[in-house]
Design a protein around this motif. Structure first.
Motif, PDB file in Angstrom:
ATOM      1  N   ALA A 230       0.825  -1.213   0.000  1.00 18.95           N
ATOM      2  CA  ALA A 230       0.000   0.000   0.000  1.00 18.95           C
ATOM      3  C   ALA A 230       0.856   1.258   0.000  1.00 18.95           C
ATOM      4  CB  ALA A 230      -0.932  -0.006   1.210  1.00 18.95           C
ATOM      5  N   TRP A 274      -9.651  -1.693   4.940  1.00 25.02           N
ATOM      6  CA  TRP A 274      -9.198  -1.127   3.669  1.00 25.02           C
ATOM      7  C   TRP A 274      -8.713  -2.210   2.708  1.00 25.02           C
ATOM      8  CZ3 TRP A 274      -4.125  -2.087   2.357  1.00 25.02           C
ATOM      9  CH2 TRP A 274      -3.249  -2.418   3.396  1.00 25.02           C
ATOM     10  N   LEU A 275      -8.385  -3.387   3.249  1.00 23.58           N
ATOM     11  CA  LEU A 275      -7.900  -4.475   2.402  1.00 23.58           C
ATOM     12  C   LEU A 275      -8.934  -4.947   1.386  1.00 23.58           C
ATOM     13  CD1 LEU A 275      -6.026  -6.614   5.084  1.00 23.58           C
ATOM     14  CD2 LEU A 275      -4.973  -5.360   3.185  1.00 23.58           C
ATOM     15  N   ILE A 276     -10.213  -4.771   1.689  1.00 24.36           N
ATOM     16  CA  ILE A 276     -11.255  -5.276   0.783  1.00 24.36           C
ATOM     17  C   ILE A 276     -11.783  -4.196  -0.149  1.00 24.36           C
ATOM     18  CG2 ILE A 276     -11.932  -7.104   2.365  1.00 24.36           C
ATOM     19  CD1 ILE A 276     -14.341  -5.438   3.157  1.00 24.36           C
ATOM     20  N   TRP A 277     -11.140  -3.015  -0.162  1.00 26.19           N
ATOM     21  CA  TRP A 277     -11.573  -1.942  -1.069  1.00 26.19           C
ATOM     22  C   TRP A 277     -10.538  -1.751  -2.169  1.00 26.19           C
ATOM     23  CZ3 TRP A 277     -16.396  -0.729  -0.631  1.00 26.19           C
ATOM     24  CH2 TRP A 277     -17.027  -0.829   0.613  1.00 26.19           C
ATOM     25  N   PRO A 278     -10.930  -1.915  -3.424  1.00 25.40           N
ATOM     26  CA  PRO A 278      -9.967  -1.788  -4.535  1.00 25.40           C
ATOM     27  C   PRO A 278      -9.231  -0.457  -4.570  1.00 25.40           C
ATOM     28  CG  PRO A 278     -12.036  -2.728  -5.302  1.00 25.40           C
ATOM     29  CD  PRO A 278     -12.272  -2.280  -3.891  1.00 25.40           C
ATOM     30  N   SER A 280      -8.215   1.311  -2.125  1.00 24.60           N
ATOM     31  CA  SER A 280      -7.231   1.426  -1.051  1.00 24.60           C
ATOM     32  C   SER A 280      -6.146   0.373  -1.119  1.00 24.60           C
ATOM     33  CB  SER A 280      -7.937   1.332   0.316  1.00 24.60           C
ATOM     34  OG  SER A 280      -8.947   2.304   0.449  1.00 24.60           O
ATOM     35  N   ASN A 281      -6.462  -0.757  -1.714  1.00 23.88           N
ATOM     36  CA  ASN A 281      -5.538  -1.883  -1.733  1.00 23.88           C
ATOM     37  C   ASN A 281      -5.053  -2.145  -3.156  1.00 23.88           C
ATOM     38  OD1 ASN A 281      -4.154  -4.289  -1.466  1.00 23.88           O
ATOM     39  ND2 ASN A 281      -5.861  -5.436  -0.599  1.00 23.88           N
ATOM     40  N   TRP A 284      -5.650  -5.681  -4.424  1.00 18.79           N
ATOM     41  CA  TRP A 284      -6.992  -6.138  -4.068  1.00 18.79           C
ATOM     42  C   TRP A 284      -7.360  -7.444  -4.760  1.00 18.79           C
ATOM     43  CZ3 TRP A 284     -11.339  -6.888  -7.158  1.00 18.79           C
ATOM     44  CH2 TRP A 284     -12.526  -7.135  -6.468  1.00 18.79           C
ATOM     45  N   PHE A 287      -5.342 -10.281  -3.316  1.00 14.29           N
ATOM     46  CA  PHE A 287      -5.729 -10.570  -1.933  1.00 14.29           C
ATOM     47  C   PHE A 287      -7.052 -11.333  -1.874  1.00 14.29           C
ATOM     48  CE2 PHE A 287      -8.006  -9.224   1.953  1.00 14.29           C
ATOM     49  CZ  PHE A 287      -7.152  -9.765   2.906  1.00 14.29           C
ATOM     50  N   VAL A 288      -8.025 -10.882  -2.646  1.00 14.22           N
ATOM     51  CA  VAL A 288      -9.330 -11.549  -2.660  1.00 14.22           C
ATOM     52  C   VAL A 288      -9.203 -12.952  -3.222  1.00 14.22           C
ATOM     53  CG1 VAL A 288     -11.641 -11.507  -3.687  1.00 14.22           C
ATOM     54  CG2 VAL A 288     -10.659  -9.417  -2.725  1.00 14.22           C
TER      55      VAL A 288
END
Length: 376
Positions: A230, A274-278, A280-281, A284, A287-288
């Protein structure tokens, strides 16, 4: 209802194929088509080795001896041992090891690994932090191989490679096979950009990129590298930096550790939404695909089983799906009833896949019952 069963069945097939085949294939193809090489160089920055320990008296001397054997200038290394409510002689043994580079933080109360890491980093002197666990043995060249990647200014963190030794049972062989599969994915992620996690047994990072972990964090080896990404830096995998560990030989020995680790993924989203918001991450999609969708796999398998069973009399495709699931379950049962069969490749892979998904399902239930996952 038939339409819903069709949708559920094919939706689960699509997601399962993506998680276990499609995403790894995409990363492999991206690494081949658009590789991002690392500009390595033989640099020797100052390094602080950080180890968080709970009741490690039986292993601390061997670990410190292993660190002394690293092929790296000794004067550029200092070591911080952060004891988390140790009830044994860990702190005393570390203080009397005869190595003046070792500093010991002896916390009388158990607060969890994250608090110990934060305390250790707060007094670190090195420009680079080397995180390692007590149990694993490091190769002599591991540190040099890791920091050589930090010569590239775009790289912020580097993970080593964990090897399994003493793989004796069919279950352990299945776990080892799964770990090899996982390393292939991490290598492809690294070559095409960044991995979404590092091996907690061995990784290095620039000290200025570390920020204190939230209290109780379980998956520091995911949250730390995701923060590095990030911040605009790469997180890469270095297969020449080696650590050795011994896998659990039986499912019961692996269960507690694996459920805690998998439940840590749910905690991670809670601590760092914030990890699940494109927006912010920057990782993304990775990670997903690599982390979150795997947690859904056991539930998708349940839905796939039920929907294919319901549709089995309507079309041969669904009957074949259900038959395949039944055959896979039969392999797992055979491996349970006849341990010798578990050494046969199809059986050991089926058994490992079954238990990893069983533990993933149990992890959700464990997290729902108890959010206090941080104690070791």
């Amino acid at each position: 209802m038939t339409f819903l069963a069709h949708m559920a069945c094919w939706g689960c097939v699509a997601l399962l194929v993506h998680v276990f085949v499609g995403y790894p294939a995409m990363m492999w193809a991206l690494a081949k088509v658009s590789p991002r090489p690392v500009r390595r160089a033989p640099i020797t920055p100052s390094v602080t080795v950080v180890i968080a320990v709970h009741d490690g008296g039986r292993q601390i001397r061997a670990k410190l001896s292993n660190l002394r054997a690293l092929d790296y200038p000794a004067e550029l290394i200092d070591i911080v041992i952060s004891c988390d409510g140790c009830r044994d002689a860990t702190a005393a043994l570390a203080r009397t090891c005869g190595d003046l580079r070792v500093r010991v933080l002896d916390n009388p109360a158990r607060r969890g690994k994250a608090a110990c890491l934060n305390d250790a980093v707060a007094i670190a002197h090195g420009d680079v932090l080397l995180f390692t666990d007590l149990r694993q043995k490091l190769s002599p060249g591991a540190l040099r191989e890791l920091v050589a990647n930090l010569a590239d200014p775009t790289v912020g963190a580097v993970s080593g490679e964990l090897h399994m030794e003493n793989v004796l049972t069919g279950f352990a062989q299945g776990v080892d096979a799964y770990w090899r599969y996982e390393k292939i994915i991490r290598q492809a992620e690294s070559q095409s950009g960044s991995t979404v996690g590092v091996s907690g047994a061995l990784y290095a990072m620039r000290r200025e990129l570390y920020s204190p972990l939230p209290a109780g964090t379980v998956l520091d080896d995911v949250l730390v590298p995701m923060r590095v990404a990030a911040a605009g830096q790469r997180v890469i995998f270095e297969p020449r930096a080696l650590a050795w560990d011994k896998p659990s030989q039986h499912p019961d020995a692996e269960r507690k550790r694996k459920i805690r680790t998998l439940a840590g993924n749910y905690q991670l989203v809670q601590l760092a939404p914030w990890l699940i918001w494109p927006a912010s991450n920057p990782l993304w999609f990775r990670f997903v695909s690599h982390k979150l969708l795997r947690l859904l796999a056991p539930w998708m398998l349940v839905v796939l089983t039920l929907s294919s069973a319901a549709l089995a009399t309507r079309h041969a495709v669904y009957a074949l799906m259900f038959f395949g699931i039944v055959c896979a379950a039969g392999l797992v049962l055979a491996g349970r009833l006849r341990p010798r069969l578990a050494r046969w490749l199809p059986v050991r892979l089926a058994v490992a896949f079954y238990y990893l998904n069983l533990f993933a399902a149990q992890a959700l239930l464990a997290f729902a019952r108890n959010r206090g996952l941080h104690l070791w």
